[in-house]
Structure formats: C-alpha cells, structure tokens
Enzyme design. Sequence first.
Site, PDB file in Angstrom:
ATOM      1  N   THR A 271       0.824  -1.216   0.000  1.00  0.00           N
ATOM      2  CA  THR A 271       0.000   0.000   0.000  1.00  0.00           C
ATOM      3  C   THR A 271       0.858   1.266   0.000  1.00  0.00           C
ATOM      4  O   THR A 271       0.505   2.257  -0.637  1.00  0.00           O
ATOM      5  CB  THR A 271      -0.886   0.016   1.259  1.00  0.00           C
ATOM      6  OG1 THR A 271      -0.088  -0.439   2.346  1.00  0.00           O
ATOM      7  CG2 THR A 271      -2.088  -0.868   1.107  1.00  0.00           C
ATOM      8  N   PHE A 397      -6.853   4.890   6.075  1.00  0.00           N
ATOM      9  CA  PHE A 397      -6.255   3.874   6.950  1.00  0.00           C
ATOM     10  C   PHE A 397      -7.321   3.096   7.717  1.00  0.00           C
ATOM     11  O   PHE A 397      -7.027   2.478   8.736  1.00  0.00           O
ATOM     12  CB  PHE A 397      -5.265   4.533   7.916  1.00  0.00           C
ATOM     13  CG  PHE A 397      -4.050   5.096   7.208  1.00  0.00           C
ATOM     14  CD1 PHE A 397      -3.014   4.257   6.812  1.00  0.00           C
ATOM     15  CD2 PHE A 397      -3.958   6.444   6.906  1.00  0.00           C
ATOM     16  CE1 PHE A 397      -1.900   4.755   6.134  1.00  0.00           C
ATOM     17  CE2 PHE A 397      -2.846   6.953   6.231  1.00  0.00           C
ATOM     18  CZ  PHE A 397      -1.815   6.101   5.845  1.00  0.00           C
ATOM     19  N   CYS A 404      -5.466   0.780  10.509  1.00  0.00           N
ATOM     20  CA  CYS A 404      -4.083   0.412  10.176  1.00  0.00           C
ATOM     21  C   CYS A 404      -3.125   0.649  11.346  1.00  0.00           C
ATOM     22  O   CYS A 404      -2.978   1.767  11.825  1.00  0.00           O
ATOM     23  CB  CYS A 404      -3.635   1.236   8.974  1.00  0.00           C
ATOM     24  SG  CYS A 404      -1.974   0.838   8.457  1.00  0.00           S
TER      25      CYS A 404
HETATM   26  C1  HEM Z   1      -4.880  -2.378   8.272  1.00  0.00           C
HETATM   27  C2  HEM Z   1      -4.371   0.960   4.797  1.00  0.00           C
HETATM   28  C3  HEM Z   1       0.472   0.881   5.456  1.00  0.00           C
HETATM   29  C4  HEM Z   1      -0.030  -2.910   8.413  1.00  0.00           C
HETATM   30  C5  HEM Z   1      -5.148  -1.431   7.315  1.00  0.00           C
HETATM   31  C6  HEM Z   1      -6.474  -0.998   6.925  1.00  0.00           C
HETATM   32  C7  HEM Z   1      -6.333  -0.083   5.939  1.00  0.00           C
HETATM   33  C8  HEM Z   1      -4.918   0.099   5.716  1.00  0.00           C
HETATM   34  C9  HEM Z   1      -7.453   0.635   5.183  1.00  0.00           C
HETATM   35  C10 HEM Z   1      -7.800  -1.501   7.519  1.00  0.00           C
HETATM   36  C11 HEM Z   1      -8.310  -2.679   6.748  1.00  0.00           C
HETATM   37  C12 HEM Z   1      -9.657  -3.203   7.222  1.00  0.00           C
HETATM   38  O1  HEM Z   1     -10.352  -2.565   8.009  1.00  0.00           O
HETATM   39  O2  HEM Z   1     -10.007  -4.275   6.753  1.00  0.00           O
HETATM   40  C13 HEM Z   1      -3.012   1.219   4.673  1.00  0.00           C
HETATM   41  C14 HEM Z   1      -2.437   2.202   3.769  1.00  0.00           C
HETATM   42  C15 HEM Z   1      -1.084   2.193   3.967  1.00  0.00           C
HETATM   43  C16 HEM Z   1      -0.804   1.188   4.986  1.00  0.00           C
HETATM   44  C17 HEM Z   1      -3.243   3.068   2.793  1.00  0.00           C
HETATM   45  C18 HEM Z   1       0.003   3.008   3.325  1.00  0.00           C
HETATM   46  C19 HEM Z   1      -0.176   4.158   2.740  1.00  0.00           C
HETATM   47  C20 HEM Z   1       0.752  -0.110   6.353  1.00  0.00           C
HETATM   48  C21 HEM Z   1       2.075  -0.419   6.873  1.00  0.00           C
HETATM   49  C22 HEM Z   1       1.925  -1.493   7.703  1.00  0.00           C
HETATM   50  C23 HEM Z   1       0.511  -1.850   7.712  1.00  0.00           C
HETATM   51  C24 HEM Z   1       3.352   0.342   6.517  1.00  0.00           C
HETATM   52  C25 HEM Z   1       2.965  -2.221   8.518  1.00  0.00           C
HETATM   53  C26 HEM Z   1       4.200  -1.846   8.678  1.00  0.00           C
HETATM   54  C27 HEM Z   1      -1.389  -3.095   8.589  1.00  0.00           C
HETATM   55  C28 HEM Z   1      -1.948  -4.147   9.423  1.00  0.00           C
HETATM   56  C29 HEM Z   1      -3.344  -3.982   9.399  1.00  0.00           C
HETATM   57  C30 HEM Z   1      -3.614  -2.844   8.541  1.00  0.00           C
HETATM   58  C31 HEM Z   1      -1.156  -5.212  10.167  1.00  0.00           C
HETATM   59  C32 HEM Z   1      -4.361  -4.820  10.163  1.00  0.00           C
HETATM   60  C33 HEM Z   1      -4.587  -4.175  11.527  1.00  0.00           C
HETATM   61  C34 HEM Z   1      -5.592  -4.936  12.384  1.00  0.00           C
HETATM   62  O3  HEM Z   1      -6.623  -5.344  11.882  1.00  0.00           O
HETATM   63  O4  HEM Z   1      -5.318  -5.055  13.566  1.00  0.00           O
HETATM   64  N1  HEM Z   1      -4.216  -0.725   6.577  1.00  0.00           N
HETATM   65  N2  HEM Z   1      -1.992   0.627   5.367  1.00  0.00           N
HETATM   66  N3  HEM Z   1      -0.162  -0.989   6.892  1.00  0.00           N
HETATM   67  N4  HEM Z   1      -2.418  -2.348   8.073  1.00  0.00           N
HETATM   68 FE1  HEM Z   1      -2.194  -0.790   6.819  1.00  0.00          FE
END
Ligand code: HEM
Length: 456
Positions: A271, A397, A404
């Site tokens: 992402t 996010f 996130c």
């Molecule tokens: C969850 C977007 C970068 C790790 C999410 C979710 C979104 C998102 C929308 C929620 C998904 C849901 O509700 O189903 C983004 C965007 C990013 C980004 C747009 C960059 C611009 C990152 C990075 C990491 C990461 C750099 C780790 C180093 C995670 C994890 C989840 C998550 C592990 C699940 C959290 C949980 O449910 O406890 N992200 N993310 N993401 N993201 Fe990101």
Amino acid sequence: QQAPIPHPRWRLPLLGDFVGTHPRAPLQDALRHARTLGPIYERKILGKRIVFASGADMVAELSDETRFRKHLAPAIVGLRPLGGDGLFTAYSDEPNWRKGHDLLRPAFTQSAMRSYHRTMLDVAKELVQHWDNVGDTPVDVSADMTKLTLETIGRTGFSHPFDSFRRTTAHPFVDAMVGALRHAQVRTFFKPPVIGDLVWRKRDLRNDARLDYLNGVVDGVIDERKRNGHDGPDDLLELMMRAARDNDPNRLDERNIRHQIITFLVAGHETTSGALSFALYYLSQHPEIFAKAQAEVDAVWGTDEPEFEQIAKLRYVRRVLDEGLRLWPTAPVYAREAREETTLECGHHLDAGDGLLVLIPMLHRDPAWGDNVDEFDPDRFAPANVKSRPAHIYKPFGTGERACIGRQFAIHEAVLVLGTILQRYDIAADPNYRLKIQERLTLMPEGFELRLSRRT
Ligand code: HEM
C-alpha cells in the site's frame, strides 16, 4: 422491514448483476455504480449479495464502534490461506487478533519510528543511487517504489534485506505476493459450483506453489534470527520471538508468527508503494505544486540528510501524500458488520454479522469535500480546511480498533522518500501518459514512468 436499496439496472437470472463486470477491476466497477446508484446500493453476483456504502453520513454511522466492527469481506477471507489469523485477516474475536495487536503495538510508537529512521534513510539512499545511474532512461515508478518499501519493511521489521536494488527485476517475493493477491481477488468471484473446481485446478495449484514459496521465505527469516540473534532496538520479529521465549501471556504460536510475518511483509509495503507512486504521479502533473513542495524541502532540509524531527516538518509534502490517498486510497475498501441486529438511519435493516463494503474512493469524493472533488488539491489538508470538514470523511487507513497499525510508519517512510526525491531531482512524466489504475486488491498506477534530472 427492509427498506429497498438500489441495484444495477440489468439483473440477469443466476448470474445477477454481472453486466459490465470486470473481474480484474472490481473496484472501478463498484465506483461506477456508486456514481449512479448513490451512497448505498447492492449487487448480486453469482448468488452472492454485496452491499456498498460510501456516503459521508453513512460511513460516520458505520464508524460507531459500539454498533459496528470489522467484517471479513469475501476477498479478505480469500487471503486467509496467506495471512491466516495474522492481524489483517483475523476475525476480531479470534484470540490471536488481540494478542498480536497488544504484542506488536510497541513496534509502532514514536520511539520505534525513531529507531527505524536510519534504515529508512539508507534504503532511500539506495533508491537514489540506483536512479542516479539510469541516466536519461525513464524509471518504472511503481516497480521502484515497491522495491523500496519491501526493502524498508524487510529491514526495519525483520532485519532481513531483500537486496531489491541489486536486482534488475522484482524480488520473486513480490511476484508471488502479487500473484496470490490477484488470485484471491478473481477467485472470490468464481467459486464453485458455478464454474467448478476443475476449471480452477491448475491455477489453484500454481497458487499453492506461490504460498509454499512465501512460507519458505518466512521460515528463512525466522531461521536467520535464531542463528544470528538480534542486538538492535526491538523490531517486530524480536517482540514475537522474545514473547515465545519468555512465555509471555501474549505469546503467539509458531504458525501465527509465520502468518504475522507474511502479513507485515505484504501489508507493510504494497500500500505504501502505491501511495508514493500516486503522489509522484500527481506531482508530475502539477508543476506549481511540485515547485511548492520542492521549495519546502529546500527550506526545511537544505541539502542535508534529514534528522528524524525534520520529516514531520514537511507539512506541504505531507498534504501531497494525503491528497493522493484521498483520490486513490491504495487499500480502497474496508468492510463493517453490525454487532447486533440494527437499522441504519437510511432505513436499511441489518442482522447481526451482516456486512457492508465501504468504498473509500467514493467517500473521498463526497460533496462535503467541495465541488471539484476529482481535482488534486493538497490545500484541502491545510488545518483550517480539515477542521471545517465532517470527522469521518477521510479514511485511507480504515477505522476503529482494526484501523491500520502501520499508519505512522507509512507516513514517516513516504514523506521521507518524497522529500529525498524532491531534494535531488526534477521530474517529468511522458506527456501522453494517462493515469490507469491497476487493481490487485490494492491500487497502483499502471505503466507510469518518470524521467529524472539531477538538480544542480
Ligand atoms: C490495516 C491501509 C500501510 C499494516 C489497514 C487498513 C487499511 C490500511 C485501510 C484496515 C483494513 C480493514 O479494516 O479491513 C493502509 C495504507 C497504507 C498502509 C493506505 C500506506 C499508505 C501499512 C504499513 C503497515 C501496515 C506500513 C505495517 C508496517 C497493517 C496491518 C493492518 C492494517 C497489520 C491490520 C490491523 C488490524 O486489523 O489489527 N491498513 N496501510 N499498513 N495495516 Fe495498513
């Protein structure tokens, strides 16, 4: 009593709302329908019903954590062979979600970010060394951003370099990952009995081989740590390994550790590389915005390498990033479900567990954003404008406790990299390039190239 909600006009027996469906571009299909059908509508595809939500009022209502929580949409369930009960693909009531969340949270604090800063700079330096050597040849932006972000999460999270910039092509991890994401996306549509497992047998087997390969990479990462130990500040892997050694109440079993590593390697780079690519695309299309961002970098960083504190001082560059994520949030959908039976303010009734897909790019084009919602304008994120907008109108996010975990990591990395590029280069896109969105569960500009010239 269920209030009727709109659906596409041409509904076919058995197939359902199949007219105009592109399995490789389901998000863009959904956005097209939202434009004509409004903030809530349903589609039935091969007997499966999906409700899409995108209006600002409705998304605000769905953000109420007492009534709603994360729903595992079919496309995310399709990723469970890859991520299992790792953070992203876990059901909220699976014990490993809470344990993993509590255990890994310290890896995303401000002081953790400070400890990753040096590595992030080193990887950005590898990018510009690579770009310095390409001369007049245009660079493939998404491919290089993917190299950079994979390298960053590999080294900061797991002390595992992928040597991305020493390779002429992408690391096989990226090909396997993209293949697995695509397979999950398309397979979500084509499930037996309609098409049948037989037709998919070969592709399923190929996907099993991808998963075996990805698991092999992860096992290598774990073995490496067991062999070499770890002497720096805690990283993601160390938190998990130590909890296992010390019998911590939040310790994760071996299978789950594997799933967490794959989750972070995938979610931690795919992402962010898209977000960087979109930001560079829009900078290349708006010379006045590019000049303003570059002037900020010159004023705040000069020609020096930035200290940790100097990243957040690039306020305008941050707005460029935010505005790119408004137009193309690279994880474009999240799903919510009712905790208990409930009725939405629009009159739509939900049983407990009923899910809705939030179309983030449509929410980000809600009329509350103004009347020029398709235009790229970083000043939307100037503090006065942010204050005057509804609270739940910007969700790149996600939302609530399942939002996130890597948000600050992504922002620090992306602003650092954009600043580094602006400090060193002027950029030019091919004037004939038209933005094409590639969908592989996440979004990426397709075929976008830049020509770079070193600033004097
Ligand atoms: C969850 C977007 C970068 C790790 C999410 C979710 C979104 C998102 C929308 C929620 C998904 C849901 O509700 O189903 C983004 C965007 C990013 C980004 C747009 C960059 C611009 C990152 C990075 C990491 C990461 C750099 C780790 C180093 C995670 C994890 C989840 C998550 C592990 C699940 C959290 C949980 O449910 O406890 N992200 N993310 N993401 N993201 Fe990101």
